[in-house]
Motif scaffolding. Structure first.
Motif, PDB file in Angstrom:
ATOM      1  N   GLY A  26      43.146  30.113  41.237  1.00 58.55           N
ATOM      2  CA  GLY A  26      44.044  30.975  40.319  1.00 58.55           C
ATOM      3  C   GLY A  26      43.453  32.318  40.140  1.00 58.55           C
ATOM      4  N   ILE A  27      42.186  32.541  40.766  1.00 59.07           N
ATOM      5  CA  ILE A  27      41.738  33.929  40.673  1.00 59.07           C
ATOM      6  C   ILE A  27      42.629  34.983  41.236  1.00 59.07           C
ATOM      7  N   PRO A  28      42.701  36.151  40.668  1.00 61.88           N
ATOM      8  CA  PRO A  28      43.545  36.979  41.408  1.00 61.88           C
ATOM      9  C   PRO A  28      42.803  37.410  42.637  1.00 61.88           C
ATOM     10  N   ASP A  29      43.377  37.558  43.644  1.00 63.35           N
ATOM     11  CA  ASP A  29      42.893  37.953  45.161  1.00 63.35           C
ATOM     12  C   ASP A  29      42.993  39.362  45.121  1.00 63.35           C
ATOM     13  N   ASP A  30      42.558  40.194  44.287  1.00 63.76           N
ATOM     14  CA  ASP A  30      42.766  41.552  44.502  1.00 63.76           C
ATOM     15  C   ASP A  30      41.357  42.330  44.687  1.00 63.76           C
ATOM     16  N   SER A  31      41.163  43.651  44.713  1.00 68.56           N
ATOM     17  CA  SER A  31      40.102  44.374  45.099  1.00 68.56           C
ATOM     18  C   SER A  31      39.059  44.295  44.300  1.00 68.56           C
ATOM     19  N   GLU A  32      39.289  44.279  43.109  1.00 69.77           N
ATOM     20  CA  GLU A  32      38.295  44.021  41.982  1.00 69.77           C
ATOM     21  C   GLU A  32      37.533  42.819  42.119  1.00 69.77           C
ATOM     22  N   HIS A  33      38.366  41.550  42.188  1.00 65.73           N
ATOM     23  CA  HIS A  33      37.328  40.334  42.486  1.00 65.73           C
ATOM     24  C   HIS A  33      36.755  39.922  43.759  1.00 65.73           C
ATOM     25  N   LYS A  34      37.528  40.859  45.020  1.00 64.60           N
ATOM     26  CA  LYS A  34      36.759  40.817  46.050  1.00 64.60           C
ATOM     27  C   LYS A  34      35.334  41.471  46.202  1.00 64.60           C
ATOM     28  N   LYS A  35      35.509  42.474  45.379  1.00 65.45           N
ATOM     29  CA  LYS A  35      34.205  43.218  45.533  1.00 65.45           C
ATOM     30  C   LYS A  35      33.187  42.526  44.879  1.00 65.45           C
ATOM     31  N   VAL A  36      33.837  41.893  43.728  1.00 64.41           N
ATOM     32  CA  VAL A  36      32.504  41.251  42.882  1.00 64.41           C
ATOM     33  C   VAL A  36      31.947  40.064  43.731  1.00 64.41           C
TER      34      VAL A  36
END
Length: 150
Positions: A86-96
């Motif tokens: 359920g973690i958003p699969d957006d650019s911010e989380h991908k970068k982390v």
């Protein structure tokens, strides 16, 4: 003849580019899919091995632990993605996640280099004890899963 070679080359590059683009967008596992132990050992089995074999097992267990333990509050098994949790699969989380993977790889490269240079000087009995300790730690992740399901 030259036309066919140019056409085939262009198709090859287009296909490679399309496959590469799909791989970048594919969901990534939080715990590396390489964080697996193929086989657990007992003391008698380890005692029959050469020091070089023990060193490889020792390094393999360190790699699995480093790739697993920091994430056990999220997940304990390879293959689980951010979307699964359920973690958003957006650019911010991908970068982390990408930065964490880079940091882990850098740490492991340095650690493995150290292990390969220094551990050959260790006592065989200490290597065996360390491998058994690491394996028991990895086995205890199953107990952690059981506690988490309560």
């Amino acid at each position: 003849m030259k036309g066919k070679i140019i056409l085939l080359s262009a198709l090859f590059f287009l296909t490679t580019g399309a496959i590469s683009a799909q791989a970048k967008n594919a969901p990534r596992s939080i715990i590396s899919t390489t964080a697996l132990i193929r086989k657990y050992h007992d003391q008698k089995e380890l005692s029959g091995m050469q020091k070089g074999e023990l060193l490889e097992l020792y390094i393999e267990r360190i790699k699995v632990l480093v790739k697993t333990l920091p994430y056990i509050a999220l997940v304990t098994k390879p293959g689980v993605t951010m979307a699964d949790l359920g973690i958003p699969d957006d650019s911010e989380h991908k970068k982390v996640l990408d930065n964490q993977a880079i940091g882990t790889t850098t740490f492991l490269d340095t650690t493995v280099e150290f292990q390969r240079k220094m551990m050959p000087y260790s006592d065989k009995g200490n290597l065996i004890a360390a491998i058994l300790f690491y394996e028991s730690t990895l086995k205890s992740l199953h107990e952690f899963n059981d506690l988490n399901e309560m």
